[in-house]
Design an enzyme around this catalytic site. Sequence first.
Site, PDB file in Angstrom:
ATOM      1  N   PHE A 143      45.769  47.047  57.033  1.00 34.31           N
ATOM      2  CA  PHE A 143      44.774  46.298  57.508  1.00 34.31           C
ATOM      3  C   PHE A 143      44.978  46.140  59.082  1.00 34.31           C
ATOM      4  O   PHE A 143      46.047  45.463  59.143  1.00 34.31           O
ATOM      5  CB  PHE A 143      44.467  44.937  56.564  1.00 34.31           C
ATOM      6  CG  PHE A 143      43.251  44.459  56.807  1.00 34.31           C
ATOM      7  CD1 PHE A 143      41.857  45.081  56.687  1.00 34.31           C
ATOM      8  CD2 PHE A 143      43.204  43.099  57.722  1.00 34.31           C
ATOM      9  CE1 PHE A 143      40.864  44.193  56.801  1.00 34.31           C
ATOM     10  CE2 PHE A 143      41.974  42.350  57.631  1.00 34.31           C
ATOM     11  CZ  PHE A 143      40.948  42.983  57.400  1.00 34.31           C
ATOM     12  N   ASP A 169      51.642  43.006  50.979  1.00 36.80           N
ATOM     13  CA  ASP A 169      50.402  42.521  51.180  1.00 36.80           C
ATOM     14  C   ASP A 169      49.189  43.202  49.544  1.00 36.80           C
ATOM     15  O   ASP A 169      48.963  44.205  49.611  1.00 36.80           O
ATOM     16  CB  ASP A 169      49.487  43.184  52.447  1.00 36.80           C
ATOM     17  CG  ASP A 169      48.057  42.478  52.756  1.00 36.80           C
ATOM     18  OD1 ASP A 169      47.560  42.205  51.606  1.00 36.80           O
ATOM     19  OD2 ASP A 169      47.834  42.365  53.613  1.00 36.80           O
ATOM     20  N   TYR A 220      39.932  35.493  47.527  1.00 40.78           N
ATOM     21  CA  TYR A 220      38.553  35.599  47.379  1.00 40.78           C
ATOM     22  C   TYR A 220      37.960  36.826  47.152  1.00 40.78           C
ATOM     23  O   TYR A 220      36.855  37.187  46.994  1.00 40.78           O
ATOM     24  CB  TYR A 220      37.940  34.975  48.953  1.00 40.78           C
ATOM     25  CG  TYR A 220      38.630  35.660  50.029  1.00 40.78           C
ATOM     26  CD1 TYR A 220      38.307  37.190  50.442  1.00 40.78           C
ATOM     27  CD2 TYR A 220      39.478  35.103  50.861  1.00 40.78           C
ATOM     28  CE1 TYR A 220      38.711  37.632  51.741  1.00 40.78           C
ATOM     29  CE2 TYR A 220      39.841  35.577  51.849  1.00 40.78           C
ATOM     30  CZ  TYR A 220      39.468  36.985  52.339  1.00 40.78           C
ATOM     31  OH  TYR A 220      40.210  37.568  53.567  1.00 40.78           O
ATOM     32  N   LYS A 221      38.911  37.628  46.771  1.00 41.39           N
ATOM     33  CA  LYS A 221      38.567  39.102  46.297  1.00 41.39           C
ATOM     34  C   LYS A 221      38.356  39.024  44.744  1.00 41.39           C
ATOM     35  O   LYS A 221      37.720  38.554  44.207  1.00 41.39           O
ATOM     36  CB  LYS A 221      39.346  40.201  46.815  1.00 41.39           C
ATOM     37  CG  LYS A 221      39.216  40.369  48.536  1.00 41.39           C
ATOM     38  CD  LYS A 221      39.962  41.567  49.140  1.00 41.39           C
ATOM     39  CE  LYS A 221      39.897  41.672  50.421  1.00 41.39           C
ATOM     40  NZ  LYS A 221      39.721  40.905  51.377  1.00 41.39           N
ATOM     41  N   ARG A 247      32.348  52.145  50.518  1.00 41.62           N
ATOM     42  CA  ARG A 247      33.411  51.406  49.490  1.00 41.62           C
ATOM     43  C   ARG A 247      32.673  51.006  48.291  1.00 41.62           C
ATOM     44  O   ARG A 247      31.847  50.275  48.625  1.00 41.62           O
ATOM     45  CB  ARG A 247      34.104  50.560  50.158  1.00 41.62           C
ATOM     46  CG  ARG A 247      35.286  51.022  51.258  1.00 41.62           C
ATOM     47  CD  ARG A 247      36.382  49.912  51.712  1.00 41.62           C
ATOM     48  NE  ARG A 247      35.781  48.558  51.620  1.00 41.62           N
ATOM     49  CZ  ARG A 247      36.450  47.593  51.438  1.00 41.62           C
ATOM     50  NH1 ARG A 247      37.903  47.730  51.614  1.00 41.62           N
ATOM     51  NH2 ARG A 247      35.973  46.309  51.594  1.00 41.62           N
TER      52      ARG A 247
END
Length: 407
Positions: free
Chosen positions: A146, A212, A237-238, A382
Amino acid sequence: MSEPTTPEITVTGTAGPGPAVSALAAKAAELDAADELAACRDLFAIDDTVYLDGNSLGALPRHVPARMQEVITREWGALRIRSWEESGWWTAPERVGDRIAPLVGAAPGTVVVGDSTSVNVFKALVAAVRTAGPDRDEVLVDATTFPTDGYIADSAARMTGRRLVPYTPGDPIGPRAAAVLINHVDYRTGRLHDLPALTAQAHMAGAMTVWDLCHSAGALPVGLAEHGVDFAVGCTYKYLNGGPGSPAFLYVRPGLQPSFDSPLPGWNSHADPFGMTPEYTPATGAPRGRIGTPDILSMLALESALDVWDGVSIKAVRAKSLVLTDFFLECVRHLPVEQVTPQSHAERGSQVSLRCENAGAVMKELISRGVVGDFRQPDVLRFGFTPLYVGFGDALRAARVLGEVLG
């Protein structure tokens, strides 16, 4: 990209579903009926949208608004400053960390919640480099990581006098490597990297590991303690459904906690935070990972959201995730798309990435028709599958709508 064909699961006009879609519908119904996690869906504020973007922002647990109303009106509104002690605000970073710990295979007292993922990556990576010692002058970072992780790794390398080296998971790790920063699941492709093997490889080379976990925490077993991971960070938050911008977490292996040298020492991580002394003395254990005053409203929303995990096995979540993504891939196999996500269960996270022409426009149309995923440049669709609230009927509906759009 495969040659366009008439999608086997497309339904157009007034024609009824053909044999293929009927068989898939029957299979979806059978799988939903046998789903041991199906009741978890009622814990979330889910409408008739097929929500396949939980790998970007998890859905809202239904009970969180009532909890936040209590926090705002009673704890903040009535108790005010007293809530730091009487409502447990001060200990929230470690308390919430202990609730996340079992979901990532960590022991109590090894996870602290606070700050953003980016800040925690910086803390962990610089601490890892400092722990490795001055003779190791390379910082390895997953070349497909990322972007923010790469930016921070570059800055950390420059600040510590090291050299940034692009790294593809599985490549050899040389004797000069101080630390290796790897994403557990690639955010574009959904590829799951082999955490046990890559951690062991780094340790054999004498390097520290920083993982990560943004796209794996809450989606699959991680095993931080079991596999000897040194440092790990992740957002909440995922798949943990903590809410937009909810605070991230930092894991430090127990054996490294006494020597954890944070590049951002703050008053909250001081052994005597209210002593207000000019000299910094770090706290012991997980609190050493804190910096400043925690974001209490977001912290307590996250703590409340984690209630949906009570009684839920992360192994059961992983089992459903694999069957769910297998089923979705079966549904789309005749569509004019290229599968990007690995077919192998050992290499698959909890998302499916597909490549197609005009992917950005395709995703916009899907969203307008009630199927919410997301798009990544230049041509990737996605679809994130959150087993706590996504069912097999949802997967079939998403595939049917995708077929209509592509058809």
